[in-house]
Design an enzyme around this catalytic site. Structure first.
Site, PDB file in Angstrom:
ATOM      1  CB  THR A   1      -0.840   0.164   1.306  1.00  0.00           C
ATOM      2  OG1 THR A   1       0.054   0.170   2.418  1.00  0.00           O
ATOM      3  CG2 THR A   1      -1.903  -0.867   1.431  1.00  0.00           C
ATOM      4  CG  ASP A   2       1.418   5.955  -0.769  1.00  0.00           C
ATOM      5  OD1 ASP A   2       2.221   5.992   0.192  1.00  0.00           O
ATOM      6  OD2 ASP A   2       1.384   6.831  -1.645  1.00  0.00           O
ATOM      7  CD1 TRP A   3       4.450   4.669   5.588  1.00  0.00           C
ATOM      8  CD2 TRP A   3       4.417   3.702   3.579  1.00  0.00           C
ATOM      9  NE1 TRP A   3       5.536   3.814   5.506  1.00  0.00           N
ATOM     10  CE2 TRP A   3       5.533   3.207   4.291  1.00  0.00           C
ATOM     11  CE3 TRP A   3       4.197   3.190   2.293  1.00  0.00           C
ATOM     12  CZ2 TRP A   3       6.423   2.271   3.762  1.00  0.00           C
ATOM     13  CZ3 TRP A   3       5.077   2.260   1.767  1.00  0.00           C
ATOM     14  CH2 TRP A   3       6.164   1.819   2.493  1.00  0.00           C
TER      15      TRP A   3
END
Ligand code: BGC
Length: 734
Positions: free
Chosen positions: A265-267
């Site tokens: 995931t992006d953060w």
């Protein structure tokens, strides 16, 4: 040997063999075994809890391994143009290491502007070595989101507006990184083409735009670059967040492109356990864990792919095959990186890396205007050079968001220029001030900007020549993550300052440092203009080498510079097209992004895609093809001569565009299909040979959901930029 002795020896040997049998390495630890066998063996030894643990973060930048089996954790680091400093376990603070100051390489807009894939490979190898030395398993880059609007705060991290250019440039970068046993993590998949509303905006666009414009660089990264990981983006696409988007991750990435790596995931990009489980996400990373104190309310075990996922698996709401698939992918990545045999040790902040950083910077700088051979200006030509502008001294490696770097050194433009011209010949005036570089907020400078302005005008008046070094910077609302730009004009009253300088001195060169196009109301009045990017550690040396003529510029623009904001496709519609109504956004310009829009709509840009001058001149011969007519599976061999007609050696990025004059669907006026950078000595001529596959002339057919090349006439053009076509040739496709 006596019988007794022989019997004893026999006993010893068989005991030894038995012992060997018992201590024989399990398959997953045996480097000589094929990766897939190691993966299956490791998986068969793991508990359900251990498998789930592989699917989420354990700290800001690491995820679990399987400690019981000696399978190491995964360590990740930003970012596309340097290996970020060490960050605290549970919060975004700097961990305070003293051995993590890296080499800053130029930002990826600069790399794209080199039009030189072999430099991209050198860049990838070098940054991969730095990541490896710092014991990283995943480098969070490169970024290949398409430059759709100059307002996007993060364009500087990407490779420009053209899917073909980005596709060709991204592949060697990935290969270079991964040869170090470090996974590249291509980001942000997909359609994260702005920062405004990035966490939730729901992007809608046609299949054609998706497949023709926004996906090709990711596809090339996966199919040709063989990227081992990819990062989902924050935004939504057709109603589903991209970090768990069935169409993007399951159907396109994993099924059609056969991606066997890990989706990260992006953060903080995951929003739902069931979707995260079923829609193709593999590792959930996070932004919002505040450390142990807040673990009970939101900690790593509370992540969507942690305890809630385990619960769903145990209750049968999600089949076990789902966690097995994720665990397999994560294990595969660990075997490819931390547990790969013969992993090199890497290198960190060494002369070779500085050399590569400088070469990329030198080859990426774009000379946009050079009236009456203003540049090069060798040492000794002028007695007094006024260098004006904050970007002449400001760090451009710091700030910008996650790609911020703690660097071993950074040569500023002013330092580079003083080193070449001598300190007695250079005066500096800051001229304007931007304030500190802060994440997600803006603070005005506390300096007396009126006094700075006036001092700069005085310095300009008293100088033989002025180098105005301005542009954008890495502050919020400039070229930075988490927000878009507010205006297309230069910030901090630079336009006003340039006009004021021009009133007292006409001998002015503007050197812009930015990752985005800007409005240039003064462009007609300045005799010289240079587009410089965020150039990294060696920036000042590269700029000075180009301006003095030690290096002949050869960079070309990886995106168009519009005269005014509304000239860009995305910015020519109502706000639903950009930045969206805060919930939805519709890409109304469709496939007409960048020069495709300018050309097709007949809008003249300020500076076209692919444009850039040299200190020498080139003469293009007429384009020819090896045949007149081609079958669908054939390759068109294109050639033409190129002559360096000037007095100095130089390089030219030549481009071949294709178009289909009569088609059953709308097609852009032209599209880039091949390019190469040709190095020629003064007076030298070379035959440039390039290839275009007929299948690359296809459009994405929304009726058949596939690529179609319609039989008929196509035109190929050789060009020095999208606005500078030299000649054309028609061919027939059967
Ligand atoms: C950015 C990513 C980055 C991640 C980790 C996010 O905010 O969008 O590009 O890799 O943070 O720092």
């Amino acid at each position: 040997m006596t019988k007794l002795k022989a019997a004893l020896l026999c006993l010893i040997v068989s005991a030894g063999l038995q012992a060997y049998g018992q201590t024989k390495k399990p398959i997953y630890l045996d480097n000589s075994q094929p990766t897939e066998m190691r993966v299956e063996d490791a998986l068969s030894r793991m508990t359900l809890e251990e498998k789930v643990a592989l699917c989420h973060a354990q700290s800001k930048f690491s995820s679990h391994g399987v400690p019981r089996l000696g399978i190491p954790e995964i360590w990740m680091s930003d970012g596309p143009h340097g290996v970020r400093e060490e960050i605290l376990w549970d919060s975004w603070g700097n961990a305070g290491f003293t051995n993590d100051s890296c080499t800053a390489f130029p930002a990826l807009t600069c790399l794209a502007a080199t039009f030189n894939p072999s430099l991209s490979n050198a860049y990838g190898v070098a940054i991969g070595e730095e990541a490896r030395y710092r014991r990283k398993d995943i480098l969070l880059g490169p970024g290949v989101n398409i430059y759709r609007t100059p307002m996007n705060g993060r364009n500087f991290e990407y490779m420009g507006e053209d899917p073909y250019l980005a596709s060709i440039m991204v592949v060697p970068y990935i290969k270079g990184v991964q040869q170090n046993g470090v996974a590249a993590c291509v980001k942000h998949f997909a359609l994260n083409n702005q920062e405004e509303y990035r966490g939730h905006i729901n992007v809608n666009l046609s299949d054609r735009a998706l497949f023709e414009i926004y996906l090709p660089a990711f596809k090339a990264a996966v199919e040709e670059g063989k990227a081992w990981s990819i990062m989902g983006s924050y935004n939504q696409f057709r109603g589903e967040h991209c970090c768990h988007n069935d169409l993007l991750l399951n159907r396109i990435l994993k099924k059609d492109w056969q991606f066997d790596g890990v989706v990260v995931t992006d953060w903080g990009g995951a929003h739902d356990t069931k979707q995260a489980a079923l829609n193709g996400l593999d590792i959930e990373m996070g932004s919002f864990t505040n450390g142990l104190s807040s673990k009970a309310t939101f900690g790593y075990e509370d992540f969507y792919l942690a305890q809630p996922f385990l619960k769903m698996l145990k209750s049968g709401k999600v089949p076990m095959s789902v966690v097995d698939d994720k665990a397999r992918r994560v294990l595969r990545l660990i075997f490819r990186t931390a547990m790969t045999p013969n992993r090199p040790y890497g290198r960190f902040v060494c002369e070779d890396h500085s050399t590569i950083a400088r070469k990329v910077a030198e080859e990426g700088i774009v000379l946009l205007k050079n009236d009456k051979q203003f540049f090069p200006i060798p040492a000794g030509k002028y007695q007094k050079i006024a260098v004006i502008g904050e970007n002449a001294t400001r760090s451009v490696t710091e700030g910008g968001g996650s790609s911020t770097l703690k660097v071993k050194y950074e040569v500023s433009p002013l330092a580079g220029l003083i080193a070449r011209y001598g300190k007695d010949h250079v005066v500096y005036a800051q001229g304007y001030a931007s304030g500190p570089s802060l994440y997600d907020r803006e603070e005005p400078s506390r300096l007396d900007t009126k006094a700075l302005f006036e001092a700069a005008v005085v310095a300009a008046k008293n100088a033989d020549v002025v180098y105005f070094v301005g542009g954008l910077n890495k502050n919020h609302f400039q070229d930075a993550e988490g927000g878009d730009r507010k205006t297309y004009n230069l910030p901090f009253e630079q336009d006003k300052l340039i006009e004021a300088i021009l009133k007292v001195n006409k001998n002015v060169a503007v050197i812009l440092i930015s990752g985005n196009a800007v409005a240039m109301p003064w462009v007609k009045d300045v005799p010289a203009l240079v587009q410089s990017w965020y150039l990294g550690s060696e920036g000042g040396n590269a700029i000075a080498n180009v301006l003095t003529g030690a290096v002949n510029p050869s960079g070309k623009l990886p995106f168009s510079f519009a005269k005014k904001l509304e000239d860009n496709g995305a910015n020519s519609f109502s706000k639903i097209a950009y930045p969206g109504d805060s919930i939805n956004e519709v890409y109304k310009e469709d496939i007409l992004v960048g020069y495709r829009w300018f050309d097709t709509k007949k809008i003249a840009p300020q500076f076209a895609f692919g444009y850039g001058l040299s200190y020498t001149t080139f003469e293009y011969g007429k384009i020819t093809t090896d045949k007149k007519s081609y079958g669908q599976d054939e390759t068109i061999k294109v050639s033409f001569t190129l002559k360096n007609t000037g007095k100095v050696d130089g390089a030219e990025a030549v481009q071949v565009y294709a178009s289909q004059p009569k088609a059953s669907v709308m097609r852009p006026a032209k599209e880039l299909k091949a390019f190469t950078k040709v190095f020629l000595k003064s007076g030298e001529t070379q035959t440039v040979a390039l290839e275009v596959k007929v299948k690359d002339l296809a459009f994405y057919n929304e009726k058949t959901n596939n690529w179609t090349v319609e039989p008929g006439e196509f035109v190929l053009r050789n060009a020095a930029s999208a606005a500078d076509v030299k000649s054309s040739v028609a061919i027939h496709v059967k």
